[in-house]
Design a protein around this motif. Structure first.
Motif, short mmCIF file in Angstrom:
data_model
loop_
_atom_site.label_atom_id
_atom_site.label_comp_id
_atom_site.label_asym_id
_atom_site.label_seq_id
_atom_site.Cartn_x
_atom_site.Cartn_y
_atom_site.Cartn_z
N ASP A 71 16.60 51.39 -109.18
CA ASP A 71 15.80 50.64 -108.59
C ASP A 71 14.81 50.11 -109.40
O ASP A 71 14.70 50.27 -111.09
N ALA A 72 13.63 49.90 -108.60
CA ALA A 72 12.59 48.92 -109.91
C ALA A 72 11.89 50.38 -111.03
O ALA A 72 11.85 49.00 -111.58
N ASN A 73 11.77 51.32 -110.77
CA ASN A 73 11.62 51.97 -112.05
C ASN A 73 12.29 52.80 -113.01
O ASN A 73 11.89 53.19 -113.37
N GLY A 74 14.00 52.17 -112.74
CA GLY A 74 14.91 52.88 -113.36
C GLY A 74 15.35 53.35 -112.97
O GLY A 74 16.09 54.32 -113.66
N ASN A 75 14.70 54.26 -111.88
CA ASN A 75 15.80 55.71 -111.25
C ASN A 75 17.05 55.15 -110.41
O ASN A 75 17.24 53.90 -109.66
N PRO A 76 17.81 56.30 -110.32
CA PRO A 76 19.00 56.12 -110.06
C PRO A 76 18.50 56.49 -107.79
O PRO A 76 17.60 57.12 -108.02
N ILE A 77 19.62 55.10 -107.66
CA ILE A 77 19.97 54.77 -105.68
C ILE A 77 21.04 55.23 -105.53
O ILE A 77 22.04 55.54 -106.53
N ASP A 78 20.74 56.64 -104.36
CA ASP A 78 21.48 57.72 -104.15
C ASP A 78 22.59 56.42 -103.60
O ASP A 78 22.23 55.20 -102.98
N THR A 79 23.92 56.84 -103.76
CA THR A 79 24.79 56.80 -103.06
C THR A 79 26.20 57.03 -102.20
O THR A 79 26.27 58.15 -103.23
N ALA A 80 27.04 56.53 -101.51
CA ALA A 80 27.95 57.87 -101.26
C ALA A 80 29.18 57.59 -102.12
O ALA A 80 30.80 58.14 -102.02
N ARG A 81 29.00 56.17 -102.69
CA ARG A 81 30.28 55.43 -103.40
C ARG A 81 29.43 56.30 -104.69
O ARG A 81 28.85 57.38 -105.65
N PHE A 82 30.42 56.27 -105.84
CA PHE A 82 30.97 56.65 -107.33
C PHE A 82 30.45 58.16 -107.57
O PHE A 82 29.25 58.64 -107.75
N GLN A 83 31.52 59.26 -106.22
CA GLN A 83 31.17 60.37 -106.54
C GLN A 83 32.28 60.76 -106.59
O GLN A 83 34.20 59.88 -106.08
N VAL A 84 32.49 62.18 -106.87
CA VAL A 84 34.19 62.66 -106.57
C VAL A 84 33.13 64.08 -106.25
O VAL A 84 32.42 65.30 -106.81
N GLU A 85 33.59 64.37 -104.26
CA GLU A 85 33.06 65.41 -103.86
C GLU A 85 34.13 66.43 -104.49
O GLU A 85 35.33 66.75 -104.32
N VAL A 86 33.37 67.76 -104.57
CA VAL A 86 34.32 69.13 -105.12
C VAL A 86 33.70 69.92 -103.95
O VAL A 86 32.33 70.45 -103.12
N ILE A 87 34.52 70.68 -103.41
CA ILE A 87 35.39 71.73 -101.94
C ILE A 87 35.32 73.15 -102.47
O ILE A 87 36.36 73.20 -103.24
N LYS A 88 34.38 73.87 -102.24
CA LYS A 88 34.51 74.79 -102.46
C LYS A 88 34.79 75.99 -101.40
O LYS A 88 35.05 75.93 -100.32
N VAL A 89 36.47 76.59 -101.52
CA VAL A 89 37.36 76.79 -100.97
C VAL A 89 37.78 78.72 -100.76
O VAL A 89 38.30 78.86 -101.83
N PRO A 90 35.81 79.48 -99.98
CA PRO A 90 36.56 81.01 -100.64
C PRO A 90 37.68 81.11 -100.28
O PRO A 90 38.26 81.31 -98.40
N LEU A 91 38.73 82.33 -100.55
CA LEU A 91 39.98 82.25 -100.08
C LEU A 91 39.87 83.82 -98.74
O LEU A 91 40.72 83.78 -98.43
N ALA A 92 38.28 83.86 -99.16
CA ALA A 92 38.82 85.12 -98.39
C ALA A 92 38.00 85.18 -96.69
O ALA A 92 38.43 85.59 -95.87
N ASP A 93 37.62 83.91 -96.39
CA ASP A 93 37.24 83.05 -95.85
C ASP A 93 37.69 81.62 -96.09
O ASP A 93 36.29 81.02 -95.72
N PRO A 94 38.77 80.83 -95.75
CA PRO A 94 39.15 79.28 -95.79
C PRO A 94 37.77 78.99 -94.92
O PRO A 94 37.77 77.37 -95.07
N ALA A 95 37.99 79.00 -93.53
CA ALA A 95 37.51 78.66 -92.88
C ALA A 95 36.06 77.89 -92.82
O ALA A 95 34.76 76.77 -92.66
#
Length: 594
Positions: free
Chosen positions: A228-252
């Motif tokens: 942004d104008a102040n040099g702060n990162p702008i949020d976006t759904a691009r440029f990312q890798v989502e990390v999913i946590k799957v509890p093995l005792a409760d995968p739901a």
């Protein structure tokens, strides 16, 4: 961002060995030695076209079985393995094959659940599946619904496959760009959870009742455009890798626990790597890095390799929830960084370039040998250093989509060998033990799907699993194949590779293989010593004589002392240093006898 690929190509001339016997009554083609200085044609060139009756050529590998797709399945995609089963992904769901007899796989079950791509992975009793397009629905329905419908689904499905012929969906994790591919990541220090890295390459979804919070402020790819104008990162759904946590005792309860920014610049901008565009006259135009196409994790060494559209990256995954980029490279001859494979020691990475997106003919005579190829990098002090290119060497027609695609290691002791799919270029097996000089050692190929037009087909994936090669053919079906002994790969080396067994296998979740001491392993190292000239003549004869005598003693139930005496004599008469592979394997085998 560094650029370490040289301007010149290091292209290895091909060496084709005698063709192994083919099963199923297939007409065999004899391969003769061919180099850049001869006019001998490659047997793969000029094969007759056809869907299930195309011409075939093979060298040092035999086709055992070819299973045709069943209705209503459309485009075959990736493979995963568990126990005696191969799970064949498809844009319309998945098919389950019993491969307990590799010469005669049988279809054990099918599951209709469309949604595009359909890449699959397994972990224990869980199956994961990528969904990125219509008609992806939470209920696995086959009719598309509007994007605003709460049934719309794009992301990663989770199935319980404790009864493998009756999968039950237990979770469906929505993501902003869906899931083109995904990677299952284990944490050696966490036995209660498993993690899934999501590689989404589709456009960002608009906020709907199915998913909230997806933002895409701009389609620009530059570092400055995401500050942004102040040099702060702008949020976006691009440029990312989502990390999913799957509890093995409760995968739901599986859920996204991090949006990892692996392409971030020093400024904090998420768009910190290749912005897309041409590398210059006569070079490639490379896709922008706003996602990874594929990430291959190697938990036992704490690393992953990301093939991320415009860059290859090396990732620290010692904390799987918070992966960190260690290095990034680009290549002026890569159009689209597609997938990655480590060698077993974790000292090399093979990156693939999917030039043409998988639907283009990129193995024609006029196509450069270092475009649409593999780039082999050495890992030195946590950095990627370019070593060479490798491309399937046969010239293919304009009717055959052909480019580097998915493969895996073949666990031959002491060597780096990979089997790889090249779409309608068939499969190629190559040795990259010398990373600067990879060489093809086996292949299998069919003629084009059509003689008059380019119909997308060929191998999506070819992987080694528990003694055999299996391939998912996009338009034809599921194949099983067996390596054949040759001057490049001995019967002992094939046997030793087959001794290494897994309970399950995902190519994007690489295990570190270690061979238990055995006579096949010892004989493999002896064969390699003969091949490289370090063991020959009388010494070679005596070594083999003592090993054979030790094997007879074991079979007869003789005392360990008698067996070990023969193995010790073999080591002594080899004349090799104690640290040599041959002597080390002999000593390990002796120790295993008690």
């Amino acid at each position: 961002m560094s650029k370490r690929s040289p301007q010149g190509s290091r292209w290895r001339t091909r060496a084709l060995a005698a063709v192994g016997a083919l099963a199923l009554g297939i007409t065999m083609v004899t391969a003769t030695a061919a180099t850049a200085d001869t006019l001998d044609p490659d047997p793969r060139e000029g094969l007759a076209a056809g869907l299930h009756d195309a011409g075939q050529a093979a060298s040092n590998i035999a086709l055992l079985s070819a299973q045709q797709k069943t209705s209503p399945f459309t485009t075959n995609s990736d493979l995963a393995f568990t126990g005696d089963y191969a799970i064949a992904g498809n844009y319309y769901g998945f098919q389950i094959y019993d491969v307990s007899d590799p010469a005669a796989p049988s279809l054990s079950g099918t599951f209709v659940c469309p949604g595009g791509q359909g890449d699959v992975s397994v972990f224990g009793d869980l199956l994961f599946m990528s969904v990125e397009s219509g008609p992806g629905r939470l209920d696995c329905g086959t009719v598309s619904v509007p994007a605003t419908d709460p049934q719309t689904f794009r992301g990663v499905r989770v199935f319980d496959i404790s009864d493998i012929t009756n999968p039950v969906q237990v979770a469906a994790v929505q993501t902003c760009r869906g899931s083109h591919t995904h990677t299952v990541v284990e944490d050696p220090d966490d036995t209660e959870n498993v993690y899934v890295y999501v590689s989404g390459t589709a456009g960002v979804r608009t906020t709907t009742t199915a998913l909230q919070g997806c933002v895409n402020p701009t389609n620009a790819n530059t570092e400055a455009s995401h500050l942004d104008a102040n040099g702060n990162p702008i949020d976006t759904a691009r440029f990312q890798v989502e990390v999913i946590k799957v509890p093995l005792a409760d995968p739901a309860s599986a859920a996204v626990v991090n949006e990892a920014r692996l392409f971030v610049a020093e400024s904090g901008s998420p768009a910190g790597l290749w912005p897309g565009g041409s590398h210059g006259e006569g070079l490639q135009s490379t896709s922008a890095t706003d996602a990874c196409h594929d990430i291959t994790a190697y938990p036992e060494i704490g690393l992953a390799a990301g093939a991320c559209e415009g860059n290859g990256i090396l990732i620290d995954i010692s904390d799987p929830v918070n992966p960190v980029r260690l290095d990034a490279v680009t290549d002026p001859r890569f159009a689209y960084w597609h997938s990655a494979t480590f060698n077993n020691d974790g000292t090399k990475v093979v990156f693939t370039d999917e030039w043409g997106g998988g639907s283009g003919a990129r193995c024609r005579a006029e196509d450069p040998k270092n475009w649409g190829a593999n780039a082999i990098f050495d890992i030195v002090d946590g950095k990627l250093q370019f070593a060479s290119y490798y491309k399937m060497p046969a010239i293919q027609t304009a009717q055959e989509n052909c480019v580097a695609h998915n493969g895996s290691l073949i666990p031959v002791p002491g060597r780096d060998i990979m089997v790889q799919a090249w779409y309608q270029g068939g499969l190629s097996i190559f040795d990259f033990t010398d990373s600067a000089n990879p060489v093809e050692i086996a292949y299998f190929d069919r003629g084009p799907m059509s003689a008059t037009s380019l119909v997308t087909g060929g191998y999506w994936s070819t992987y080694w699993y528990n003694g055999n090669v299996f391939g998912n053919e996009i338009g034809r079906g599921f194949d099983s194949l067996a390596l054949q002994p040759s001057v490049h790969l001995s019967a002992n080396e094939i046997a030793a590779a087959g001794e290494y067994r897994l309970d399950a296998f995902n190519a994007q979740a690489q295990p570190k293989y270690a061979h238990a001491p055995s006579f096949a392993v010892v004989r493999s190292y002896v064969d390699q010593a003969e091949r490289d000239g370090s063991l020959s003549g009388k010494a070679l004869t005596q070594v083999r004589k003592h090993i054979d005598e030790a094997a007879v003693l074991v079979a007869d139930g003789s005392a360990a002392a008698a067996v070990n005496a023969q193995l010790t004599n073999a080591a002594r008469k080899s004349g090799l240093l104690p640290e040599s592979d041959v002597v080390a394997a002999l000593n390990a085998l002796a120790a295993s006898q008690g």
